[in-house]
Design an enzyme around this catalytic site. Structure first.
Site, short mmCIF file in Angstrom:
data_model
loop_
_atom_site.label_atom_id
_atom_site.label_comp_id
_atom_site.label_asym_id
_atom_site.label_seq_id
_atom_site.Cartn_x
_atom_site.Cartn_y
_atom_site.Cartn_z
N ASP A 170 -31.99 89.82 -29.15
CA ASP A 170 -30.55 89.63 -29.27
C ASP A 170 -30.32 87.93 -29.78
OD1 ASP A 170 -27.77 89.66 -28.23
OD2 ASP A 170 -28.56 88.69 -26.56
N ASP A 222 -27.01 85.80 -29.21
CA ASP A 222 -26.43 84.96 -28.28
C ASP A 222 -26.88 85.03 -27.13
OD1 ASP A 222 -24.25 83.49 -27.01
OD2 ASP A 222 -23.19 85.16 -26.68
P1 B16 Z 1 -18.49 88.42 -32.36
P2 B16 Z 1 -24.97 89.24 -28.78
C1 B16 Z 1 -22.27 89.24 -28.66
O1 B16 Z 1 -23.60 88.63 -29.11
C2 B16 Z 1 -21.85 88.08 -27.54
O2 B16 Z 1 -22.63 88.01 -26.35
C3 B16 Z 1 -20.55 88.58 -27.13
O3 B16 Z 1 -19.93 87.77 -26.20
C4 B16 Z 1 -19.55 88.76 -28.38
O4 B16 Z 1 -18.22 89.22 -27.99
C5 B16 Z 1 -20.20 89.71 -29.32
O5 B16 Z 1 -21.52 89.01 -29.83
C6 B16 Z 1 -19.31 89.85 -30.59
O6 B16 Z 1 -19.13 88.76 -31.20
O7 B16 Z 1 -16.98 88.07 -32.18
O8 B16 Z 1 -18.88 87.06 -33.30
O9 B16 Z 1 -18.45 89.45 -33.45
O10 B16 Z 1 -25.21 88.68 -27.39
O11 B16 Z 1 -25.01 90.66 -28.88
O12 B16 Z 1 -25.78 88.53 -29.80
MG MG Z 2 -26.60 88.26 -25.85
#
Ligand code: B16
Ligand code: MG
Length: 213
Positions: free
Chosen positions: A7, A9
């Site tokens: 993953d 974030d």
């Molecule tokens: P975006 P991950 C996720 O990343 C985030 O944890 C989540 O908070 C966010 O809404 C989602 O990505 C979408 O992100 O707006 O940049 O498309 O934890 O799956 O790496």
């Molecule tokens: Mg994450």
């Protein structure tokens, strides 16, 4: 040889504060109460699903799809402003070393993230070349906890799901890994989740537990 799917974030980089700051600006303008606790529910969840969670606290006139779209675009503009400030130094040295060591040992590495900004973040932090495959919000129709993002990562790596180990910080991500038939390693919030197979406190600890996987 195994395949590791990371993953982004909350595992490789800590962009959750940027998500929070960006959504907070939108929520404040709409008069919606938004705090770190609600922000925790957004981990691993897509942008559109995140907006729906935030709008649970909205009491104004119903918003049209076009208005919701505009809010998501505005949030993303603010968020990308923060991402533009990221550099290779935004990644912990121990994270980079762990990825390098797993590669040195011959394992395949992929990213499995809900984010549509994944490739931009990897470029800003100079991490792109550490991975054999990237599966992200741009190649899926169902967000975590659906397994699609991880199944696509396995497919891009040419690996069977049973040979894949997912490293996640979010409960939605652990559910997605289990639904994909993969081993789920949890860090952060996910280390306290009952469905997590293996719990670690730092990414480097993956090097110690990987022989048991
Ligand atoms: P975006 P991950 C996720 O990343 C985030 O944890 C989540 O908070 C966010 O809404 C989602 O990505 C979408 O992100 O707006 O940049 O498309 O934890 O799956 O790496
Ligand atoms: Mg994450």
């Amino acid at each position: 040889m195994k395949a590791f799917i990371f993953d982004l974030d909350g595992v490789l980089v800590f962009t959750d504060q940027f998500h929070y700051q960006a959504w907070k600006q939108i929520a404040d303008r709409l008069g919606i109460a938004f705090d770190e606790q609600i922000n925790n529910r957004l981990r691993g969840v897509s942008r559109a699903d995140s907006l729906e969670i935030i709008l649970e606290g909205y009491h104004g006139a119903p918003l049209s799809e076009a208005e919701k779209q505009a809010l998501m675009e505005e949030k993303n503009e603010i968020y990308r402003g923060y991402l533009a400030e990221m550099t290779p130094d935004s990644v912990d040295a121990s994270v980079r070393e762990t990825l390098q060591e797993l590669r040195r040992q011959g394992h395949k590495l992929a990213v499995g993230s809900s984010s549509r900004n994944t490739k931009y973040i990897l470029k800003q932090t100079d991490l792109t070349q550490q991975f054999d495959a990237i599966s992200d919000g741009t190649n899926i129709t169902h967000s975590k906890p659906h397994p699609e993002v991880f199944l696509k990562a396995a497919q891009y790596l040419g690996e069977q799901p049973a040979n894949c180990i997912v490293v996640e910080d979010a409960e939605a991500g652990i559910d997605a890994a289990k639904a994909a038939g993969m081993t789920a390693v949890g860090i952060g919030d996910a280390a306290r989740y009952e469905r997590t197979d293996i719990r670690i406190t730092t990414l480097r600890a993956l090097l110690n537990v990987q022989n048991t996987l």
